[in-house]
Design an enzyme around this catalytic site. Structure first.
Site, PDB file in Angstrom:
ATOM      1  N   LYS A 108       0.862  -1.191   0.000  1.00  0.00           N
ATOM      2  CA  LYS A 108       0.000   0.000   0.000  1.00  0.00           C
ATOM      3  C   LYS A 108       0.891   1.231   0.000  1.00  0.00           C
ATOM      4  O   LYS A 108       2.033   1.183   0.451  1.00  0.00           O
ATOM      5  CB  LYS A 108      -0.871   0.024   1.258  1.00  0.00           C
ATOM      6  CG  LYS A 108      -2.118   0.864   1.119  1.00  0.00           C
ATOM      7  CD  LYS A 108      -3.213   0.093   0.407  1.00  0.00           C
ATOM      8  CE  LYS A 108      -4.470   0.891   0.241  1.00  0.00           C
ATOM      9  NZ  LYS A 108      -5.566   0.043  -0.243  1.00  0.00           N
TER      10      LYS A 108
HETATM   11  P1  NAD Z   1     -12.848   7.391  -3.354  1.00  0.00           P
HETATM   12  O1  NAD Z   1     -11.844   8.426  -3.039  1.00  0.00           O
HETATM   13  O2  NAD Z   1     -13.228   7.151  -4.767  1.00  0.00           O
HETATM   14  O3  NAD Z   1     -14.191   7.656  -2.528  1.00  0.00           O
HETATM   15  C1  NAD Z   1     -14.218   7.827  -1.145  1.00  0.00           C
HETATM   16  C2  NAD Z   1     -15.613   8.332  -0.783  1.00  0.00           C
HETATM   17  O4  NAD Z   1     -15.739   8.354   0.644  1.00  0.00           O
HETATM   18  C3  NAD Z   1     -15.897   9.754  -1.258  1.00  0.00           C
HETATM   19  O5  NAD Z   1     -17.249   9.856  -1.651  1.00  0.00           O
HETATM   20  C4  NAD Z   1     -15.636  10.588  -0.019  1.00  0.00           C
HETATM   21  O6  NAD Z   1     -16.319  11.824  -0.030  1.00  0.00           O
HETATM   22  C5  NAD Z   1     -16.211   9.649   1.029  1.00  0.00           C
HETATM   23  N1  NAD Z   1     -15.758   9.920   2.376  1.00  0.00           N
HETATM   24  C6  NAD Z   1     -14.513  10.238   2.802  1.00  0.00           C
HETATM   25  N2  NAD Z   1     -14.528  10.418   4.131  1.00  0.00           N
HETATM   26  C7  NAD Z   1     -15.798  10.204   4.544  1.00  0.00           C
HETATM   27  C8  NAD Z   1     -16.440  10.216   5.793  1.00  0.00           C
HETATM   28  N3  NAD Z   1     -15.772  10.524   6.899  1.00  0.00           N
HETATM   29  N4  NAD Z   1     -17.749   9.929   5.832  1.00  0.00           N
HETATM   30  C9  NAD Z   1     -18.434   9.622   4.709  1.00  0.00           C
HETATM   31  N5  NAD Z   1     -17.889   9.581   3.505  1.00  0.00           N
HETATM   32  C10 NAD Z   1     -16.587   9.871   3.429  1.00  0.00           C
HETATM   33  O7  NAD Z   1     -12.283   6.033  -2.694  1.00  0.00           O
HETATM   34  P2  NAD Z   1     -12.657   4.535  -3.067  1.00  0.00           P
HETATM   35  O8  NAD Z   1     -11.661   4.055  -4.025  1.00  0.00           O
HETATM   36  O9  NAD Z   1     -14.102   4.423  -3.349  1.00  0.00           O
HETATM   37  O10 NAD Z   1     -12.336   3.802  -1.673  1.00  0.00           O
HETATM   38  C11 NAD Z   1     -13.279   3.731  -0.613  1.00  0.00           C
HETATM   39  C12 NAD Z   1     -12.883   2.599   0.310  1.00  0.00           C
HETATM   40  O11 NAD Z   1     -12.839   1.375  -0.417  1.00  0.00           O
HETATM   41  C13 NAD Z   1     -11.512   2.730   0.973  1.00  0.00           C
HETATM   42  O12 NAD Z   1     -11.548   2.111   2.233  1.00  0.00           O
HETATM   43  C14 NAD Z   1     -10.619   1.926   0.036  1.00  0.00           C
HETATM   44  O13 NAD Z   1      -9.434   1.488   0.669  1.00  0.00           O
HETATM   45  C15 NAD Z   1     -11.556   0.784  -0.273  1.00  0.00           C
HETATM   46  N6  NAD Z   1     -11.236   0.016  -1.491  1.00  0.00           N
HETATM   47  C16 NAD Z   1     -11.149   0.634  -2.705  1.00  0.00           C
HETATM   48  C17 NAD Z   1     -10.877  -0.134  -3.824  1.00  0.00           C
HETATM   49  C18 NAD Z   1     -10.831   0.467  -5.212  1.00  0.00           C
HETATM   50  O14 NAD Z   1     -10.725  -0.306  -6.175  1.00  0.00           O
HETATM   51  N7  NAD Z   1     -10.912   1.761  -5.392  1.00  0.00           N
HETATM   52  C19 NAD Z   1     -10.665  -1.506  -3.707  1.00  0.00           C
HETATM   53  C20 NAD Z   1     -10.771  -2.106  -2.452  1.00  0.00           C
HETATM   54  C21 NAD Z   1     -11.073  -1.320  -1.350  1.00  0.00           C
END
Ligand code: NAD
Length: 418
Positions: A108
């Site tokens: 990461k």
């Molecule tokens: P992203 O940046 O695209 O979206 C994050 C979202 O969460 C945004 O809408 C943001 O406004 C919101 N957010 C941030 N802080 C917040 C809070 N305190 N309360 C409510 N909403 C909040 O990120 P993503 O890629 O969608 O990742 C989200 C989660 O999924 C993370 O934990 C990430 O590690 C996990 N994840 C992502 C992927 C991927 O392929 N992108 C894969 C596995 C896991």
């Protein structure tokens, strides 16, 4: 624990490992090895800002364990990024890849910054300089990056370009989740959310809850949250609430998701969406619903609110949204938890497909991608469910037992511990 790793999220990941190590009867030396990352790189990232001043950011790339293959893991831009948090996220990547059977180790990365306050030019210069600084520890056979919170396809394109310029030819396999035109995979952008939905379908079958008409709440409306909400809506579920960092919205009959997507594209937030009631993120988590999908950040469901959660299925789109203390309460309350390392593994699975396609220069159709994704996730779901049944443990413990067990076995057969 070394001081540098002092973070609640890292402590949480180590606590999960300790609990499972006891059940697995892991040897002390293997456990000690797995508690710490194999390798951490800390870099300073000087960036020329638009006002002509240089700002120096701190960045990290962590390889938690590379025993099963090259490192694989996302890159996060956020003000809360720390070495401990990045190490925890890398550790979860190790268990996740092992659980779903991908030939990767866990990695990461992150840069402590607020990208929402930076211009596209500043973000590009930050990304390119960060890549330059971590060049020694990344590469298609070493460690492959992907998008995470606040990074996207464009970020991956800049990383690929910076890396490729160093070696003198195009190296698409150094990142996944990049634009299709430069070697990205069809279906990757949607893969994590799609995987969440496949897991929810399985859980609904086990719990005899029809997904059609089910009430769903989604925390976070980024890559994972927005795709999950869209696909759930297409399957006939009622998405009654969604949120982002600015707040949450609610409609008791279900939000108009296609309309919300259009609104979000221009407003860059879900808040203020007409025909929805404004609520708080805390309210969203405790709404009565069939399926709750945390898809934002870590440690959202804790000792403080676990007793108020009123869903039947908790589908962890985010990494680490539930603390071990909250797990105990959810288990007592018979809430079916689809643990993060299973529920959001769709992203890394299609990242694996993308990497394989890049290495072979041979690209698959979206139908092939989605079919294979489904096969991988359903198989993993059923293995975890069967293990939970066999060992009489919850789904998280079962998933961790399978993932950690494979990595420990890898360590033993490679002979690190004679
Ligand atoms: P992203 O940046 O695209 O979206 C994050 C979202 O969460 C945004 O809408 C943001 O406004 C919101 N957010 C941030 N802080 C917040 C809070 N305190 N309360 C409510 N909403 C909040 O990120 P993503 O890629 O969608 O990742 C989200 C989660 O999924 C993370 O934990 C990430 O590690 C996990 N994840 C992502 C992927 C991927 O392929 N992108 C894969 C596995 C896991």
């Amino acid at each position: 624990m070394p001081n540098e790793m002092d973070s609640d999220t890292y402590q949480m990941a180590v606590r999960q490992l300790d609990l499972v190590a006891e059940r697995l009867g892991l040897e002390r030396d293997v456990l000690e090895r797995l508690k710490l990352p194999q390798r951490c790189m800390v870099v300073s990232v000087p960036v020329m800002m638009d006002n002509g001043e240089t700002q120096v950011f701190i960045g990290y790339r962590v390889h938690h364990n590379l025993v099963l293959g090259p490192g694989k893991g996302g890159l996060r831009y956020h003000l809360s990024v720390s070495l401990g948090d990045v190490s925890a996220l890398a550790m979860w990547m190790t268990w996740k890849c092992a659980l779903v059977g991908l030939p990767f180790g866990g990695a990461k990365g992150g840069v402590r910054c607020d990208p929402t306050k930076m211009s596209p030019g500043e973000r590009e210069r930050l990304t390119r300089r960060y890549t330059q600084e971590i060049l020694l520890v990344i590469g298609p056979q070493v460690d492959i990056l992907a998008p995470d919170v606040n990074t996207n396809e464009q970020t991956m394109a800049w990383i690929m370009d910076t890396y490729s310029m160093q070696v003198g030819y195009s190296v698409p396999g150094v990142v996944t989740g990049k634009p299709i035109v430069i070697g990205g995979s069809l279906g990757r952008r949607e893969a994590t959310g799609r995987g969440v939905v496949y897991c929810v379908q399985e859980a609904c079958t086990k719990r005899k809850i029809p997904l059609h008409g089910a009430y769903v709440a989604v925390q976070g409306f980024g890559n994972v949250g927005s795709v999950t909400a869209t696909l759930m809506n297409e399957l006939g579920a009622r998405v009654i609430a969604v949120s982002d960092v600015k707040g949450a919205i609610y409609h008791d009959q279900g939000l108009d998701i296609p309309e919300l997507l259009r609104y979000h594209q221009s407003a860059k937030t879900v808040t203020g969406f007409p025909e929805a009631e404004a609520i708080t993120n805390a309210d969203l988590l405790t709404l009565p619903c069939d399926v709750l999908v945390p898809a934002a950040l870590e440690r959202q469901i804790t000792l403080d609110n676990a007793h108020k959660i009123r869903c039947r299925i908790l589908a962890e789109g985010a990494n680490g949204p539930t603390t071990p203390e909250a797990d105990v309460i959810l288990r007592r309350r018979d809430i079916f938890v689809i643990p993060d390392i299973l529920c959001n593994a769709g992203g890394v699975t299609v990242s694996y497909f993308e990497w394989v396609q890049d290495l072979q220069n041979y690209f698959w159709t979206e139908t092939q991608i989605n079919r294979r994704l489904r096969q991988v996730l359903i198989k993993a779901f059923r293995e975890v469910y069967a293990e939970a049944d066999r060992a009489q443990v919850d789904m998280r413990t079962a998933a961790l037992m399978l993932g950690i067990g494979k990595v420990a076995e890898g360590e033993r057969v490679r002979g690190l511990f004679p």
